[in-house]
Every structure is written in C-alpha cells, then in structure tokens.
Motif scaffolding. Structure first.
Motif, PDB file in Angstrom:
ATOM      1  N   ARG A 185     -10.712   1.285   3.437  1.00 53.14           N
ATOM      2  CA  ARG A 185     -10.423   0.028   4.114  1.00 53.14           C
ATOM      3  C   ARG A 185      -9.172   0.091   4.963  1.00 53.14           C
ATOM      4  O   ARG A 185      -9.030  -0.638   5.935  1.00 53.14           O
ATOM      5  N   TRP A 239       0.795  -1.242   0.000  1.00 56.38           N
ATOM      6  CA  TRP A 239       0.000   0.000   0.000  1.00 56.38           C
ATOM      7  C   TRP A 239       0.818   1.278   0.000  1.00 56.38           C
ATOM      8  O   TRP A 239       0.249   2.366  -0.127  1.00 56.38           O
ATOM      9  N   LYS A 265     -10.362   5.810 -11.491  1.00 58.24           N
ATOM     10  CA  LYS A 265      -9.913   4.546 -12.077  1.00 58.24           C
ATOM     11  C   LYS A 265     -11.032   3.878 -12.846  1.00 58.24           C
ATOM     12  O   LYS A 265     -12.194   4.215 -12.622  1.00 58.24           O
ATOM     13  N   HIS A 266     -10.756   2.940 -13.734  1.00 58.50           N
ATOM     14  CA  HIS A 266      -9.445   2.500 -14.209  1.00 58.50           C
ATOM     15  C   HIS A 266      -9.387   2.975 -15.642  1.00 58.50           C
ATOM     16  O   HIS A 266     -10.264   2.616 -16.448  1.00 58.50           O
ATOM     17  N   GLU A 280     -15.318  -7.765  -8.130  1.00 62.54           N
ATOM     18  CA  GLU A 280     -14.122  -7.619  -8.942  1.00 62.54           C
ATOM     19  C   GLU A 280     -13.585  -9.021  -9.244  1.00 62.54           C
ATOM     20  O   GLU A 280     -13.789  -9.948  -8.467  1.00 62.54           O
ATOM     21  N   LEU A 336      -7.898   5.278  -3.285  1.00 62.15           N
ATOM     22  CA  LEU A 336      -7.916   4.634  -4.612  1.00 62.15           C
ATOM     23  C   LEU A 336      -9.358   4.609  -5.127  1.00 62.15           C
ATOM     24  O   LEU A 336      -9.983   3.551  -5.237  1.00 62.15           O
ATOM     25  N   MET A 352     -10.899 -13.792  -5.480  1.00 66.07           N
ATOM     26  CA  MET A 352     -10.528 -12.857  -6.546  1.00 66.07           C
ATOM     27  C   MET A 352      -9.972 -13.598  -7.772  1.00 66.07           C
ATOM     28  O   MET A 352      -9.072 -13.112  -8.449  1.00 66.07           O
ATOM     29  N   SER A 386     -11.682  -5.558  -4.224  1.00 63.05           N
ATOM     30  CA  SER A 386     -10.900  -4.565  -3.483  1.00 63.05           C
ATOM     31  C   SER A 386     -11.779  -3.472  -2.876  1.00 63.05           C
ATOM     32  O   SER A 386     -11.338  -2.733  -2.005  1.00 63.05           O
ATOM     33  N   ARG A 416      -9.250  -9.928 -17.432  1.00 59.35           N
ATOM     34  CA  ARG A 416      -8.948  -8.489 -17.382  1.00 59.35           C
ATOM     35  C   ARG A 416      -7.457  -8.187 -17.510  1.00 59.35           C
ATOM     36  O   ARG A 416      -7.066  -7.094 -17.882  1.00 59.35           O
ATOM     37  N   ASP A 447      -7.786   1.551  -0.401  1.00 59.23           N
ATOM     38  CA  ASP A 447      -8.879   1.364  -1.358  1.00 59.23           C
ATOM     39  C   ASP A 447     -10.145   2.095  -0.965  1.00 59.23           C
ATOM     40  O   ASP A 447     -10.406   2.344   0.198  1.00 59.23           O
ATOM     41  N   MET A 502      -5.586   5.894 -12.133  1.00 59.60           N
ATOM     42  CA  MET A 502      -5.072   4.515 -12.146  1.00 59.60           C
ATOM     43  C   MET A 502      -5.328   3.924 -13.525  1.00 59.60           C
ATOM     44  O   MET A 502      -6.451   3.954 -14.018  1.00 59.60           O
ATOM     45  N   TRP A 552      -2.908  -2.707  -9.443  1.00 61.58           N
ATOM     46  CA  TRP A 552      -2.008  -3.545  -8.643  1.00 61.58           C
ATOM     47  C   TRP A 552      -1.403  -4.679  -9.473  1.00 61.58           C
ATOM     48  O   TRP A 552      -2.125  -5.491 -10.042  1.00 61.58           O
ATOM     49  N   ARG A 571     -17.927  -5.604 -11.826  1.00 60.37           N
ATOM     50  CA  ARG A 571     -17.616  -4.428 -11.003  1.00 60.37           C
ATOM     51  C   ARG A 571     -18.598  -3.292 -11.219  1.00 60.37           C
ATOM     52  O   ARG A 571     -18.352  -2.173 -10.776  1.00 60.37           O
TER      53      ARG A 571
HETATM   54  C1  BGC Z   1      -8.115  -3.240  -8.230  1.00 65.56           C
HETATM   55  C2  BGC Z   1      -7.969  -1.770  -7.891  1.00 65.56           C
HETATM   56  C3  BGC Z   1      -7.542  -1.623  -6.463  1.00 65.56           C
HETATM   57  C4  BGC Z   1      -6.246  -2.372  -6.264  1.00 65.56           C
HETATM   58  C5  BGC Z   1      -5.718  -2.298  -4.855  1.00 65.56           C
HETATM   59  C6  BGC Z   1      -6.885  -4.044  -7.865  1.00 65.56           C
HETATM   60  O1  BGC Z   1      -7.159  -5.402  -7.917  1.00 65.56           O
HETATM   61  O2  BGC Z   1      -8.400  -3.390  -9.599  1.00 65.56           O
HETATM   62  O3  BGC Z   1      -9.168  -1.084  -8.134  1.00 65.56           O
HETATM   63  O4  BGC Z   1      -7.433  -0.280  -6.114  1.00 65.56           O
HETATM   64  O5  BGC Z   1      -6.445  -3.742  -6.572  1.00 65.56           O
HETATM   65  O6  BGC Z   1      -6.456  -3.078  -3.997  1.00 65.56           O
END
Ligand code: BGC
Length: 854
Positions: A56, A33, A152-153, A598, A104, A509, A359, A163, A50, A196, A232, A118
């Motif tokens: 968070r 981070w 973003k994004h 996501e 973010l 994820m 996220s 993706r 995030d 981003m 990320w 998303r």
């Molecule tokens: C997501 C971002 C997020 C980043 C940090 C990525 O998987 O696409 O939107 O900010 O992770 O957690």
C-alpha cells in the motif's frame, strides 16, 4: 540474521558511538511507517508498508495505487508454492516502487472460526502446514530482493473481537502442534527478517511482553535471528517488552519507549547492556537492507506502476485459486455458442469486491467486476450474446461510501476536499489540505508534523453532490471523535457530543461511533454542498510505570460518511424476471470489505442481506444458474441441494473479473482446493463453544482438534471438506509408495497421477500421515504433511511426490516438553484428492524412538 564479520563490525561501531538516547529512539518508530535515523552516525531510517495482498505504501487510505493480489486465502487455495513465489516476486517490485524496506506480511494465523474477521488475509486456513509452507515460499521470494518481510501476528492472532486485551488460554500442545507451526515452518524454511507480535495476551501475558514466546521459543529454540516489532500501538510496557525481546515499538513517535527508556536505564530499572541487545538487532536489520550504504539519501516519492506482466500473472494466480464446489449438470465450462442472453445477478455481480478490509486494503491500480469483465471478454467471441444485470437485493453493512456523483469543489474530481486545522474549532486558515477520493476520511498518516499524538486538531471535508434521482435519499456518518454532517450548511447528522467514553461500533476499524443515518428529500440533478466536520479524539495520557503492564493506545482518527439514493424498484422481482428470460444466470453473491475485515469478527456465517432468498428464487426461476460466492471464509448454503453449480471465488484482487471469466468459459480448468473446511453450520465447528470467549478471555477448548482434525475425529460431515475442489477433467491416482519402509531422515512418498479426462488441468495432491500403531497421546486421524501440484495434459501421467521429515511424524508431549515419535511407531501416508478422498496409501515405520525440542 547471521551476523557476517562486516555486519558485526558496522553494528559494533555504531553501538560504541550511539548515545543512550539515540539507542532508545532506535527502538521505536519516528512516524506511522518509519523507524528513527541517526544521521550523525550514518544510520538511516527504514520504511515499512502493509501487505500481504499488495504494497500500500505510506498512506492508509487514498495512497498511490498498487497491484492488488488475490487474498491470501485464495492463494492458499492454489496449493502452489510457485504461484505464491510469483506473488512474492511481484510484491518485491512494488515494495521498491513504494520506496519501502520492510513489507508487513505475510499473515499466517489459523482460521480458528469461520467468523474470524481476518481469515481472508491469512495463508493458513485449517492447516498450519499448508500455511507455513506457502508463507515460506512468499518470504523467500521477497527477501531474495533484499526486502525484509514480517511474518505476523505472533502468535495465534485468530480473532479480532477485543483483540487488544483478550487473553487466549491455550495449552502447550495446541500451541506447538497448531498455532506456532506456520511460524516455525516459515522460520525453518525461509529467513524472514521480522516477526510482528500480536496484540492479545497468551496465557495471561501480552505477546509484546512475552519472554517465553519472543525469546525462549522464537530465538532460543528456533534460532530466529531477525527483529521482533510490535503490532501498531501494541507495546504493553516499557522495560518488560525490551527484556522480553520486542525490539521495535511501532509506530512512532515513541509512545511507551523513547525518553521513558532513557529514564528507565538512568533510574536503574534496566541495564544499558540489555537495551544494547535489541539495538544490535535493529542495527543488524538496517545493515541487512543495504540502506546503510546511502544513509543520507532522501526518500524518493512513491511510484504507481501498473505493469502488464503483473496483470497477466495476477490473472493466472486468481483463476488458480477459484474452487469448483459443484458442477452436477456439467453447466461449466459454459457453452455460449447457442446462448442468447446471460444474466449477471446479485449484489456483487457488478461491484468490485476485490479484498477484505483493514490494514490489508489498498487502492488498486484498476478495478474489475464480474459483469463488466464478462461483457468485455465476450464481446469479440460472442458478439450477439446479450448480457443483462440485476442487483437482486442489497447486502451492504453500512450505507455505501459516496458515489462518483460527489466531486471536490477544488478540482471537480470524484471525492472531497479535506482541510485540517491546528485547533479544535476549525478556526483560522487550514494548515494542510488534500484531495480524498474515498469518504473513509482517515486522519492517520500524512498529517502535518505539528500534529503530534495527543494534540487535538479539527478537519473539514467538502464535496458537491448531485443525486441522479429525486427521492428520499439516505446519508450516514460514523466518527471517531466529535463529528457532524452538513448539507447546504444545515447540520443533518450531529455526533458532536462524542466523548472518549462514548460507545464504539465496528466502523472505521472499530474506532468510530455507531453509524447514524438520516433520510433527506432531494432533487435529482440538483447540486448540494456537503460538509463533514470533525475533531480528533481525546487520548488517554500514558502512565509511566517502568516495569508494569501498560495498555495499548492508538491515534486512529477521522470519520466515514455514506450516501445512497432511495431504492424504489423491486430488486428481487426484477432479478427473477431476468433469470426467467435468460439462458444462463451467473449469480454473484458473498460478503465484502465491510463484512470481512481486520478489527472485528463476523456475527454469522450466513450471507448478509436477502441473498439466500435471492438465490432460492433465482434457482426456482432458472435451473441453469451458476452460484459464484465471494467470501474469505466459509458461508452457510441453505440452497446447496437446489444449486447444481457452485464456485468459491474468495476475494481475487484487481483481476477478479478476468479470472472468473477464464474459469467460467474453460480457458483454464479450475484447480483450486479448499484450504479450510466448509462446515454445514456454525454449530458444527470446533471452536463453536469458545469463540470469541467472554470477559476478555477465550479458551482454546478444541485443543488440537481444529479443522479437518475435528471433523474426522467427531465424525461430523462437512458441507465441503478441507482440500476439496473439482476440475473440468479427471485424475487417476496409482501406485502410492514410499522410498523406504523403515523411515530414514528423509523418506519420499510418491504417487502417479494420470489425467484421464479430455482437458488439460492441474491437480493438487495431498499427503496425509496417520499413525496406525497406538500413540502415546491421542492423535488426529490424519494430518497434512505434504502436497504437490501437477500439471497434466489429457492422457499424461506424472509423479507427485513429497519428502517427509521427522516433523511429519511427531506429536508434542507437554509432560516431556518435547516432540516425540513413539518407539517403533507405524504409519500410513495417504495420497488424497481431498481430506475426505483418499486415493491410495503406503505403510512405513520408524525404528526406535525420536524426541526433540524444536
Ligand atoms: C495490523 C497490522 C498492520 C499494522 C499497520 C495493525 O492494525 O494488525 O497487521 O501491519 O496495523 O498497518
């Protein structure tokens, strides 16, 4: 970021003193981070966190609690820049609590398909104008507190399927008129510090390597002066990403950059002066946050502060996003005075379905559910009212996470005790341990410093589980690396032979194995020892090619375990019986954090599990049933004709129960309107033939005909149109007018709105612009170019107005590579209650032509 003289001299003094190595490291994170610091020169690190629906902090799962706002799609449904600004203010406070500098968020890409995983997280729905304006309001509110936001994004990150590799084939016109617009508006109307880049490719080039996007459009045309960071692990090259304008590789430690950048300069693949351009921007951001004033100050621990004023605001924000889709019998607002029994039925009725997954998810300060909040609120007002509950059916995607009946052997608290070993054999003393409440046993952040990416480690989580009932209960596990689940020292699920090539599922994820289930006969009241063991994945080595495209890698690891007790009851039968004997039914259905997330898209627009059947049976059993749907995207409603009353409530964050109560009983009149068209069936949607593409290529075949633009043009009747939403009161629109019949740079459209009903209420007035003279290129029948929300008491009249600028008139001509307004073009602007409910129009025209690039 405008370089003030002070900022400029600070930045330049650092550039002069930084070594090449230090510069290279400033262009990547130091951990998951945070960015790098250079203490010897007083350059501090920055911490990211995030969003967009809360802050968070620096832990992916089980972190300090935070305020959970309604999901962005629900905030869009408010059509209210002030509500969104209020959310921004609240988030700014929470960013401070989490000792972070960069939020973010916001997410603004369009909902290209109702299947987009998303969608719930994005402000843009069908329409880039709505998303862009709301995002600008959010950004302004956060940034005014000295906190950086990250829109973003960039750009068109509207599918999760593949993706990291998918190539999005998009025409320039489609990009300019739709997918770039929310970013362009937000950059024009606010000043986000960061952008981003998205993971995917656009027309053959990864966004992170895309000079045309990151420098040509963003900086040269739009004059964006902040930094661009990668998503990320989403840097796809060493030198080209720097040259394209991607300033910061996130997260750290550096995977593609760091030492490789130093070597690239030393070996002549790149000039140090090129590197300096990106370093200047990163330093500029550090300066802008003000952190440079206390460069050596240690980061303080995160705080979780559950503020009453935030709770009250979130209740209001959530209730104003709720959309009343049908109220044919006038069941709402509820008349509870004479009611004896209300049944809350449905898989979501007594669950806290507060957010989508990925996220954006976080650990909220508290949780509500529709049933319990109703009981609490009704207790004092209707003491004799009986509120009953039935689940009706199961609708979970995976076996649910471990229940409260699982506790840590260390402290007796709900969850598990997790230990980490610095070898792959779970051998020797643990080098780190933590309490894990959730059985998404993530090993992503907060690991010991010695756990550098690529060095493998192992972990064990231990819990004591006491089932409530005897029966054949089900365990489940999905693991990123090798993993196994033991009950009383006996392995019941074994995924130990997992290799890096093994099949993946959507779980965790989309990093984990497919879910493996195991049924076990267990005795109620008896305590069982549960152990989850795993080893981190083997990572691919990153090849060093200074100028080539490289692939993404990632270090996400851990496993997810689930447990559920055998269901012996007839859930549907029980629900139908309760429906029959109750005066009213509130039937809460929908999706949840595991269906909408996501990392993957949905496979179907239908409600999962047996929910459609449940709805049909309950409607048969009791006509006084109110359907409450919780989802971030449209769903099919095969029961729509039988249902007299439908509310779309999205995911409402920590105040989901109170906000629903407020709408059900009429504490407020519903005022949300759909930010996205609800189609009758998936086959009707504009991207149907082109989502999610094949062979890692997706063609944006619908071009500019997205959302209502498509339904209008193709004359396809939607289930509920874009902009639609009912109220408990009624509004009359009169005297739609423009300030000038010949368009001047700013022309105002206005309409008088009167509340002709019996209750106070708010109305979101939409202004759509149509070109009525023949356009040079085919144009949508109408496009949203303004909106205004008015709050009216019964009998009261107010004027809703919006100032139109040239952006309301132009279309993008690829041949001319610019925006164009046809010579002496004629227009109509409509004041509308929805995209299919125009209440008045006014004409205007331009004199001459207009053409511009940005
Ligand atoms: C997501 C971002 C997020 C980043 C940090 C990525 O998987 O696409 O939107 O900010 O992770 O957690």
């Amino acid at each position: 970021m405008q370089l003030t003289p002070d900022m400029k001299s600070w930045v330049e003094s650092k550039i002069e003193e930084l070594t090449l190595e230090e510069k290279a490291f400033l262009l990547s994170g130091v951990d998951i981070w945070r960015t790098h610091a250079v203490p010897r020169l007083g350059v501090p690190q920055l911490k990211t966190t995030d969003g967009p629906v809360g802050v968070r902090g620096g832990t992916m799962v089980d972190g300090t609690t935070a305020a959970l706002t309604p999901s962005a799609v629900s905030l869009s449904a408010t059509w209210d820049v002030e509500v969104v600004a209020g959310i921004g203010e609240l988030l700014a406070t929470e960013v401070r609590d989490k000792k972070a500098d960069i939020l973010l968020a916001p997410t603004v890409c369009l909902h290209r398909s109702p299947l987009g995983g998303r969608n719930f997280e994005s402000f843009s729905g069908d329409d880039p104008f709505l998303g862009g304006k709301l995002a600008a309001s959010y950004i302004n509110a956060v940034e005014k507190h000295g906190i950086a936001t990250t829109i973003k994004h960039f750009a068109a990150n509207d599918q999760e399927t593949r993706r990291f590799v998918v190539d999005q084939v998009i025409s320039d016109r489609c990009l300019r008129e739709l997918h770039l617009v929310p970013f362009q508006i937000a950059i024009r109307d606010s000043n986000p510090s960061c952008v981003m880049a998205s993971y995917s490719k656009m027309n053959g080039v990864y966004a992170s390597n895309n000079k045309r996007l990151l420098t040509g459009i963003l900086r040269d045309e739009w004059k964006f002066d902040g930094i661009v960071m990668s998503d990320w692990f989403g840097v796809n090259s060493i030198v080209p990403s720097v040259e394209a304008g991607l300033d910061l590789e996130m997260p750290g430690p550096a995977r593609k950059r760091g030492k490789n950048l130093v070597d690239a300069v030393n070996k002549g693949y790149m000039m140090e002066s090129t590197l300096n351009i990106n370093v200047r921007r990163v330093l500029g951001l550090i300066y802008k946050t003000g952190k440079y004033k206390h460069p050596l100050k240690e980061e303080e621990p995160e705080v979780a502060s559950n503020r009453p004023e935030h709770q009250a605001f979130l209740r209001k924000a959530a209730s104003e996003g709720i959309v009343l889709l049908k109220n044919e019998k006038g069941l709402l607002p509820l008349k509870l005075e004479k009611a004896k029994q209300v049944a809350f039925i449905g898989p979501n009725a007594r669950e806290s379905v507060a957010a989508g997954g990925g996220s954006a998810a976080l650990n909220p300060h508290y949780r509500q559910n529709p049933h319990d909040s109703f009981v609490e609120n009704a207790a004092s007002m209707f003491p004799n009212l009986k509120v009953v509950h039935a689940k009706g059916c199961l609708a979970n995607k995976w076996i649910p996470l471990f229940p409260k009946t699982c506790v840590s052997p260390k402290n007796g608290k709900h969850g598990m005790y997790m230990e980490y070993f610095d070898n792959t054999l779970l051998r020797g003393p643990a080098v780190h341990a933590s309490h894990r409440e959730s059985t998404v046993l993530s090993c992503y952040d907060n690991l010991p410093k010695s756990f550098v990416p690529g060095k493998r480690y192992s972990y064990r989580a231990t819990g004591l589980l006491t089932p409530k009932t005897s029966g054949r209960h089900t365990f489940s596990m999905g693991s990123c690396g090798p993993g196994r689940l033991l009950v009383d020292k006996k392995v019941i699920i074994n995924i130990w032979n997992r290799t890096k090539e093994s099949e993946r599922s959507e779980m965790f994820m989309a990093y984990a194995s497919p879910e493996v289930r195991h049924d076990l006969d267990m005795i109620g009241g008896k305590t069982y020892l549960i152990e989850v063991e795993g080893v981190s994945r083997e990572l691919d080595p990153i090849p060093v090619h200074y100028t080539n495209e490289l692939y993404r890698d990632e270090i996400m690891d851990g496993s997810r375990v689930g447990f559920t007790e055998e269901v012996k009851d007839d859930l549907l039968g029980e629900a139908v019986d309760l429906a029959k004997e109750s005066d009213l039914v509130v039937l809460v259905v929908g999706k949840n954090i595991e269906w909408e997330s996501e990392a993957y898209d949905m496979k179907s627009m239908d409600l999962p599990g047996g929910q459609d059947e449940l709805i049909l049976q309950v409607l048969k059993a009791n006509q006084n049933s109110i359907i409450v749907n919780q989802s971030g995207s449209p769903i099919t409603m095969p029961w729509v004709d039988q249902a007299s009353t439908i509310l779309q409530t999205w995911y409402q964050g920590q105040e989901l129960g109170n906000s629903l109560w407020d709408v059900l009983v009429g504490n407020i009149s519903p005022c949300g309107k759909l930010p996205v068209t609800f189609p009758k069936r998936l086959e009707d949607t504009p991207s149907f033939h082109n989502f999610p593409g094949e062979n890692d290529r997706v063609v944006y075949g619908e071009g500019i005909w997205l959302g209502y633009r498509h339904y209008d043009k193709a004359k396809v009747e939607p289930l509920f149109p874009f902009g639609f939403g009912l109220s408990y009161t009624k509004f009359e629109y009169k005297n739609t007018r423009v300030s000038s019949e010949v368009f001047k740079d700013k022309t105002t459209v206005s309409v008088n709105i009167t509340n002709v009903g019996r209750m106070s209420g708010k109305e979101s007035v939409q202004f759509y612009v149509s070109q009525t003279s023949r356009p040079g290129l085919a144009r949508p029948i109408k496009e949203l170019k303004g909106f205004a929300k008015v709050d009216l008491k019964p009998g009261e009249t107010k004027t809703a107005s919006y100032v139109l600028d040239k952006y309301a008139l132009g279309y993008y001509d690829e041949k001319k590579r610019s925006w164009v307004v046809d010579k002496d073009a004629q227009f109509e602007v409509h004041a509308a209650a929805s995209s299919r409910d125009i209440r008045g129009s006014a004409k205007f025209r331009v004199s001459g032509t207009m053409q511009w690039i940005n």
